[in-house]
Design an enzyme around this catalytic site. Structure first.
Site, PDB file in Angstrom:
ATOM      1  N   TYR A 129       4.608  -6.581 -10.462  1.00  0.00           N
ATOM      2  CA  TYR A 129       3.728  -7.706 -10.157  1.00  0.00           C
ATOM      3  C   TYR A 129       4.534  -8.988 -10.322  1.00  0.00           C
ATOM      4  O   TYR A 129       5.660  -9.069  -9.869  1.00  0.00           O
ATOM      5  CB  TYR A 129       2.467  -7.639 -11.034  1.00  0.00           C
TER       6      TYR A 129
ATOM      7  N   LYS B  28     -12.453  13.754   4.857  1.00  0.00           N
ATOM      8  CA  LYS B  28     -11.414  13.597   5.877  1.00  0.00           C
ATOM      9  C   LYS B  28     -10.117  13.110   5.251  1.00  0.00           C
ATOM     10  O   LYS B  28      -9.019  13.573   5.591  1.00  0.00           O
ATOM     11  CB  LYS B  28     -11.897  12.604   6.940  1.00  0.00           C
TER      12      LYS B  28
END
Length: 411
Positions: free
Chosen positions: A59, A114
């Site tokens: 970060y 899916k």
């Protein structure tokens, strides 16, 4: 277009996944609920985050260097973000298999499923996204706005005819692969199965007379891919009869299909279309009189794909003379299952950085699926098992080759 409709001479990769585990006993409704509790997906770190050094690199301040690089060279996002390996699975919940328009929240378990299949069969990460709108413009705008976060878009369970416009507009607007799996996944597996079914009855596929019953998402896509693969005598039938030039009351997609099919100029209902036909492909959800099979040509092929109730029950189809029968169900032989196609198609498209998924790439995928049936295809085995080791990679390699040949793959 393929130069031949025979299955390509290809073999599975030498690096194979382990064989599937032995079948387990059936499941109860509670088993299903327990399996879905808390959802089926999670996010995992690919880089360690265990101390301040890791925190500073992943970060601030370290991430600023990567962001600056991508700002100067947007193509670097492919290497330094997850976008090139992540598929968005997007639905508005209006055409959920076997359930219809159940809304976005109720469709989310299917979209998670899916994504789980994408990961399990192709090693691809994906994010399920359900949209709280049925408006075509709003769906296109929403997907276009979020597209920079992803490498490909898998549209799912969007009702026809809106699904055609949504896909067409997104393909035009975006430079990443977009595919409505309800259309094209089904079509690819149908083509693969028909290639093998034709070989079983010792026929040349391009000479078969084919009837597609149903002119929704799957029916139109099946017709398009069969035309792309060289089928010459193709008739599409909807609830009002045969699609024919000059028939009134058709939307634009049906008008286009009427102009591209029905070379003998047939008019009338399904019984007219099936008389003398060699192949019936049902994607309509309706019921068809099994006696119509007897009016077809010798050794007819029946693909009754409606779920959960096939248009013609397999036993009835065979009793009336069908030589090869397929359904969309897992409890009958020859299940036409989209999972045979879409993981490998997206894997291949992402691996080569394709900007879109073309009809040629879909036909190539069908050829790879056709070739994955072990040994010689027979009436009970015209499609491979979804757990066939290396299947997704085999499909992906065929898709990459086609993408390169068609110039949509920069590598």
């Amino acid at each position: 277009m393929l130069t031949t409709l025979d299955c390509p001479d290809t073999t599975l990769p030498t690096q194979m996944t382990p064989p599937p585990p032995a079948p387990r006993p059936g499941f109860t409704e509670q088993d299903v609920l327990d399996a879905h509790r808390g959802g089926k997906l999670s996010v995992e770190l690919r880089s360690p985050l265990v101390d301040k050094r890791d925190l500073s690199m992943m970060y601030t301040p370290g991430v600023a260097g990567v962001s600056s690089l991508i700002a100067r060279d947007p193509a670097a996002a492919r290497e330094y973000t997850w976008a090139s390996r992540v598929v968005a699975v997007i639905s508005d919940g209006t055409a959920v298999l076997g359930q219809g328009d159940i809304g976005p929240k109720a469709s989310l378990p299917g979209m998670e499923g899916k994504s789980a299949l994408m990961r399990s069969f192709a090693g691809l990460d994906s994010v399920p996204i359900v949209l709280g709108t049925k408006d075509t413009d709003e769906i296109v705008a929403a997907v276009t706005a979020m597209a920079p976060s992803f490498g490909a878009i898998n549209l799912e369970d969007i009702s026809a005819p809106r699904c055609f416009e949504v896909e067409e507009r997104l393909v035009e607007a975006l430079d990443i692969p977009v595919m409505h799996d309800d259309q094209h996944g089904t079509a690819v597996v149908v083509l693969a199965a028909l290639m093998n079914a034709a070989s079983v009855i010792q026929r040349v596929m391009v000479d078969l007379r084919v009837v597609v019953s149903g002119a929704g998402a799957a029916g139109i896509a099946c017709a398009k891919i069969l035309l792309a693969a060289g089928v010459r005598d193709l008739v599409v039938v909807d609830s009002k009869g045969i699609l024919s030039a000059g028939r009134s009351g058709m939307h634009a997609v049906k008008e286009q299909m009427a102009a591209a099919t029905n070379p003998r100029g047939l008019e009338g209902d399904l019984s007219v279309a099936m008389a003398g036909a060699d192949v019936f492909i049902g994607v309509s959800g309706g019921s068809v009189d099994p006696a119509l099979v007897r009016t077809m040509g010798p050794q007819p092929i029946i693909f009754a794909l409606a779920n959960p109730t096939p248009e013609i029950h397999p036993d009835d189809a065979r009793a009336n003379g069908a030589a090869v029968v397929a359904t969309g169900r897992s409890d009958f032989a020859n299940q036409i299952n989209n999972v045979l196609a879409f993981p490998g198609i997206f894997l291949g498209a992402l691996d080569c950085g394709a900007s879109r998924i073309t009809e040629g790439m879909k036909v190539a995928a069908a050829g790879a699926i056709c070739a994955a049936v072990p040994g010689r295809a027979d009436a009970g085995h015209i499609v491979p098992d979804p757990f066939t080791p290396g299947l997704a990679r085999m499909v992906a390699d065929a898709v990459m080759a086609a993408a390169t040949a068609e110039g949509v793959c920069p590598r």
